[in-house]
Design an enzyme around this catalytic site. Structure first.
Site, PDB file in Angstrom:
ATOM      1  N   LYS A 170      48.174  29.742  39.884  1.00 59.85           N
ATOM      2  CA  LYS A 170      48.991  30.725  40.597  1.00 59.85           C
ATOM      3  C   LYS A 170      50.424  30.662  40.080  1.00 59.85           C
ATOM      4  O   LYS A 170      51.110  29.639  40.219  1.00 59.85           O
ATOM      5  CB  LYS A 170      48.952  30.453  42.104  1.00 59.85           C
ATOM      6  CG  LYS A 170      47.610  30.795  42.741  1.00 59.85           C
ATOM      7  CD  LYS A 170      47.259  32.272  42.620  1.00 59.85           C
ATOM      8  CE  LYS A 170      46.005  32.634  43.399  1.00 59.85           C
ATOM      9  NZ  LYS A 170      45.509  34.003  43.077  1.00 59.85           N
ATOM     10  N   LYS A 269      37.238  43.789  44.294  1.00 65.76           N
ATOM     11  CA  LYS A 269      37.035  43.071  45.548  1.00 65.76           C
ATOM     12  C   LYS A 269      36.357  44.003  46.546  1.00 65.76           C
ATOM     13  O   LYS A 269      36.827  45.122  46.776  1.00 65.76           O
ATOM     14  CB  LYS A 269      38.377  42.549  46.080  1.00 65.76           C
ATOM     15  CG  LYS A 269      38.900  41.348  45.259  1.00 65.76           C
ATOM     16  CD  LYS A 269      40.125  40.736  45.871  1.00 65.76           C
ATOM     17  CE  LYS A 269      40.410  39.320  45.409  1.00 65.76           C
ATOM     18  NZ  LYS A 269      40.884  39.154  44.045  1.00 65.76           N
TER      19      LYS A 269
HETATM   20  C1  0XW Z   1      41.662  33.930  44.367  1.00 66.73           C
HETATM   21  N1  0XW Z   1      41.355  34.989  45.260  1.00 66.73           N
HETATM   22  C2  0XW Z   1      40.015  35.539  45.026  1.00 66.73           C
HETATM   23  C3  0XW Z   1      41.399  34.460  46.652  1.00 66.73           C
HETATM   24  C4  0XW Z   1      42.241  35.305  47.462  1.00 66.73           C
HETATM   25  O1  0XW Z   1      41.536  36.131  48.333  1.00 66.73           O
HETATM   26  C5  0XW Z   1      43.088  36.055  46.479  1.00 66.73           C
HETATM   27  C6  0XW Z   1      42.298  36.154  45.240  1.00 66.73           C
HETATM   28  C7  0XW Z   1      43.171  36.334  44.026  1.00 66.73           C
HETATM   29  O2  0XW Z   1      42.677  36.667  42.937  1.00 66.73           O
HETATM   30  O3  0XW Z   1      44.381  36.193  44.131  1.00 66.73           O
HETATM   31 MG    MG Z   2      43.801  37.789  41.538  1.00 64.19          MG
END
Ligand code: 0XW
Ligand code: MG
Length: 371
Positions: A170, A269
């Site tokens: 992240k 998603k």
């Molecule tokens: C890693 N994720 C799948 C979890 C959260 O819902 C956000 C998402 C992402 O890609 O940021």
């Molecule tokens: Mg993402």
């Protein structure tokens, strides 16, 4: 074979590994899930059959979605499904769209339950009901909550030891701090680790260019650098790495535009798209357009993970990126049937529909029941 009853449940699902942080200081402690149960006559006198679905947003600031909104929308959506045929998930989705404009996340669990029901009636696992089963399973990635470089490196080692071979770092804050995060994680892992840097839309364009310039020597996929589509795509010529979009992939138009603008991959998603019906549509379009595809979701436990396992498994293997195992992120389960994730693979249940035997006791009393 009409749907005779619709019930909704809430399940709070704390994270096993503590707070989960993404760019901009957005922190969540768990998922807040809406579980939908559809009950229908199965055609044999007196016999009932069920379909289940699940959706959880990630807190209130990840997408334009929140758990309280899904529960409020459920009051509008549930009555619209009573009496519908149990074997027609596309017609069910149209009824959801007629009952409420927009709010795709709130429809996701209802639509998913419609697919579970129809696939159970057909006695086929959902992946096969959707038309394909490619390989044994889908590669899993594990997301590294945004922390300091050493803490992220320690978590990367832990997840590697648990079998994950793909890690999502992240980023999306200060480019120099993010460079340190990425270098610490990369140094902590053996050769062969696949890294994604996900900014979750947190970078100003100039900061994203700076991060790219300083990390050109490393091998990673760059995910959702900036908040808007235009900003993110403006980085195409500055990015030597594959560029994938997540938060900006909201509908069919955004998938087609991404392909035309030279984006390499997309993340679909279910909650953002509005369920299995639109997720499958976007997935099939992306495959035809030559994009790499991740099918996943914003949260949930066993039911949601099973749906993502089936959608991912029915995505041609050469186009598939990876997916998530949310049931392993949380401390509570809502059913059994998911195979183990040995070797960092998410395998789909083999039973009909989603293949999950729901643990009713884990859900508590229903929030609402109609029919
Ligand atoms: C890693 N994720 C799948 C979890 C959260 O819902 C956000 C998402 C992402 O890609 O940021
Ligand atoms: Mg993402």
């Amino acid at each position: 074979m009409p749907i005779v009853r619709v019930a909704c449940y809430r399940q709070e699902q704390p994270f096993r590994d503590g707070p989960y942080a993404v760019s901009g200081g957005r922190v969540s402690l768990g998922f807040d899930s809406l579980v939908v149960r559809l009950t229908a006559a199965d055609g044999t006198e007196g016999h009932l059959i069920e379909g289940w679905g699940e959706m959880s947003p990630l807190g209130t600031t990840y997408d334009p979605a929140f758990a309280g909104g899904a529960r409020a929308a459920a009051l509008e959506l549930a009555p619209a499904l009573v009496g519908l045929p149990a074997d027609q998930p596309l017609a069910l989705k149209r009824s959801l769209d007629r009952a409420l404009k927009g709010h795709p996340y709130a429809k996701s669990a209802f639509d998913m339950a419609g697919w579970d029901l129809a696939a159970r009636l057909a006695k086929r696992p959902l992946a096969e009901f959707l038309g394909g089963r490619y390989g044994e399973g889908t590669a899993l990635y594990r997301s590294l909550s945004q922390e300091g470089p050493e803490a992220m490196a320690a978590r990367a080692r832990k997840y590697w030891a648990e079998g994950y071979r793909r890690l999502q770092v992240k980023v999306g804050g200060d480019p120099l701090e993010d460079e340190a995060r990425l270098r610490a994680v990369a140094a902590a892992l053996p050769a062969g680790a696949v890294l994604f840097c996900d900014a979750n839309g947190g970078y100003a364009v100039g900061d994203a260019r700076r991060f790219l310039g300083r990390t050109a020597d490393l091998d990673y996929v760059f995910e959702q650098p900036c908040a808007t589509y235009r900003e993110s795509v403006s980085l195409r010529g500055h990015c030597p790495h594959p560029l994938v979009l997540d938060e900006n992939i909201v509908d069919l138009e955004s998938v087609v535009m991404a392909a035309l603008d030279g984006v390499d991959g997309i993340t679909i998603k279910s909650a953002r798209a509005g369920g299995v019906t639109p997720a499958r549509l976007l997935r099939d379009a992306a495959v035809e357009l030559g994009l790499k595809v991740t099918v996943e979701d914003t949260g949930g436990s066993d039911l949601d993970t099973a749906a993502m396992a089936h959608l991912s498994l029915s995505t041609p293997a050469e186009r598939r990126q990876h997916t998530v195992d949310f049931h392993n992120w949380v401390t509570v389960s809502n059913g059994s049937g998911l195979p183990g994730t040995e070797g960092g693979l998410l395998r789909a249940p083999t039973g009909p529909g989603l293949g999950i035997a729901v643990d009713l006791a884990s859900l508590g009393a229903p929030l609402l029941e109609v029919g």
